[in-house]
Design a protein around this motif. Structure first.
Motif, short mmCIF file in Angstrom:
data_model
loop_
_atom_site.label_atom_id
_atom_site.label_comp_id
_atom_site.label_asym_id
_atom_site.label_seq_id
_atom_site.Cartn_x
_atom_site.Cartn_y
_atom_site.Cartn_z
N LEU A 83 -6.02 11.34 2.41
CA LEU A 83 -5.59 10.18 3.16
C LEU A 83 -4.30 9.59 2.62
O LEU A 83 -4.10 9.51 1.41
CB LEU A 83 -6.68 9.09 3.12
CG LEU A 83 -8.10 9.54 3.49
CD1 LEU A 83 -9.09 8.42 3.22
CD2 LEU A 83 -8.17 9.99 4.94
N SER A 84 -3.43 9.14 3.53
CA SER A 84 -2.21 8.42 3.16
C SER A 84 -2.14 7.13 3.96
O SER A 84 -2.45 7.11 5.15
CB SER A 84 -0.97 9.26 3.49
OG SER A 84 -0.93 10.43 2.70
N ASN A 85 -1.69 6.07 3.30
CA ASN A 85 -1.53 4.77 3.93
C ASN A 85 -0.11 4.65 4.49
O ASN A 85 0.86 4.95 3.79
CB ASN A 85 -1.80 3.67 2.90
CG ASN A 85 -1.85 2.30 3.51
OD1 ASN A 85 -2.20 2.12 4.67
ND2 ASN A 85 -1.52 1.30 2.71
N LEU A 86 0.02 4.19 5.75
CA LEU A 86 1.34 3.98 6.32
C LEU A 86 1.90 2.66 5.80
O LEU A 86 1.39 1.59 6.12
CB LEU A 86 1.29 3.96 7.85
CG LEU A 86 2.64 3.78 8.53
CD1 LEU A 86 3.57 4.96 8.22
CD2 LEU A 86 2.47 3.62 10.04
N GLN A 87 2.94 2.74 4.97
CA GLN A 87 3.56 1.56 4.38
C GLN A 87 4.12 0.65 5.47
O GLN A 87 4.90 1.11 6.30
CB GLN A 87 4.71 1.95 3.45
CG GLN A 87 4.30 2.68 2.21
CD GLN A 87 5.52 3.13 1.39
OE1 GLN A 87 6.65 3.10 1.84
NE2 GLN A 87 5.25 3.57 0.18
N GLY A 88 3.69 -0.60 5.48
CA GLY A 88 4.23 -1.58 6.42
C GLY A 88 3.64 -1.52 7.82
O GLY A 88 3.95 -2.37 8.64
N GLY A 89 2.82 -0.52 8.10
CA GLY A 89 2.11 -0.42 9.37
C GLY A 89 3.01 -0.45 10.60
O GLY A 89 4.17 -0.04 10.57
N ILE A 90 2.43 -0.94 11.70
CA ILE A 90 3.14 -0.95 12.98
C ILE A 90 4.35 -1.88 12.92
O ILE A 90 5.34 -1.66 13.61
CB ILE A 90 2.18 -1.32 14.14
CG1 ILE A 90 2.77 -0.94 15.51
CG2 ILE A 90 1.83 -2.81 14.12
CD1 ILE A 90 2.53 0.48 15.89
N LEU A 91 4.31 -2.88 12.06
CA LEU A 91 5.47 -3.78 11.93
C LEU A 91 6.67 -3.02 11.38
O LEU A 91 7.79 -3.20 11.85
CB LEU A 91 5.13 -4.97 11.03
CG LEU A 91 4.09 -5.95 11.58
CD1 LEU A 91 3.81 -7.04 10.55
CD2 LEU A 91 4.53 -6.54 12.90
N ALA A 92 6.45 -2.16 10.39
CA ALA A 92 7.54 -1.36 9.84
C ALA A 92 8.02 -0.33 10.86
O ALA A 92 9.22 -0.08 10.97
CB ALA A 92 7.09 -0.66 8.56
N TRP A 93 7.09 0.24 11.63
CA TRP A 93 7.47 1.21 12.66
C TRP A 93 8.40 0.54 13.67
O TRP A 93 9.44 1.08 14.04
CB TRP A 93 6.23 1.77 13.35
CG TRP A 93 6.55 2.81 14.37
CD1 TRP A 93 6.86 2.59 15.69
CD2 TRP A 93 6.64 4.23 14.17
NE1 TRP A 93 7.12 3.79 16.31
CE2 TRP A 93 6.98 4.81 15.41
CE3 TRP A 93 6.44 5.05 13.07
CZ2 TRP A 93 7.14 6.18 15.57
CZ3 TRP A 93 6.58 6.42 13.24
CH2 TRP A 93 6.94 6.97 14.47
N ALA A 94 8.02 -0.66 14.11
CA ALA A 94 8.84 -1.38 15.08
C ALA A 94 10.21 -1.74 14.49
O ALA A 94 11.24 -1.63 15.16
CB ALA A 94 8.12 -2.63 15.56
#
Length: 104
Positions: A83-94
């Motif tokens: 498993l890997s955690n997406l740093q910053g989540g959807i806010l970082a993606w946006a």
């Protein structure tokens, strides 16, 4: 805990890599904005753990990275090591990948 940046995730998607993307936000959040991950809200992550692959890389995401980190902590106690955690989540993606994406 392993982490992945939004740019690394975009590269995985663009390169057609075989991985699973799990989104642990709630339904209403997913409906507002998502990048195509499989929705398994954090509250049901252990109940629905059988839907999460142990055989390929899995990226877990949420709004900012906190709930996904909590989900990974729970799943790692169940023996998950991929498993890997997406740093910053959807806010970082946006912010970094898709500035036109609606965020909340």
């Amino acid at each position: 805990m392993q982490e992945i940046t939004v740019q690394e995730l975009k590269d995985k998607i663009d390169n057609g890599e075989d991985f699973q993307l799990i989104d642990v936000r709630e339904d209403f959040e997913y409906e507002t904005s998502n990048i195509g991950g499989q929705l398994i809200p954090l509250g049901g992550i252990l109940i629905e753990a059988d839907k999460i692959s142990k055989d390929k890389p899995v990226v877990v995401m949420c709004r900012s990275g906190k709930r996904s980190a909590a989900a990974i902590a729970q799943l790692e106690q169940r023996g998950y090591t991929n498993l890997s955690n997406l740093q910053g989540g959807i806010l970082a993606w946006a912010a970094e990948i898709d500035p036109d994406m609606q965020v909340y």
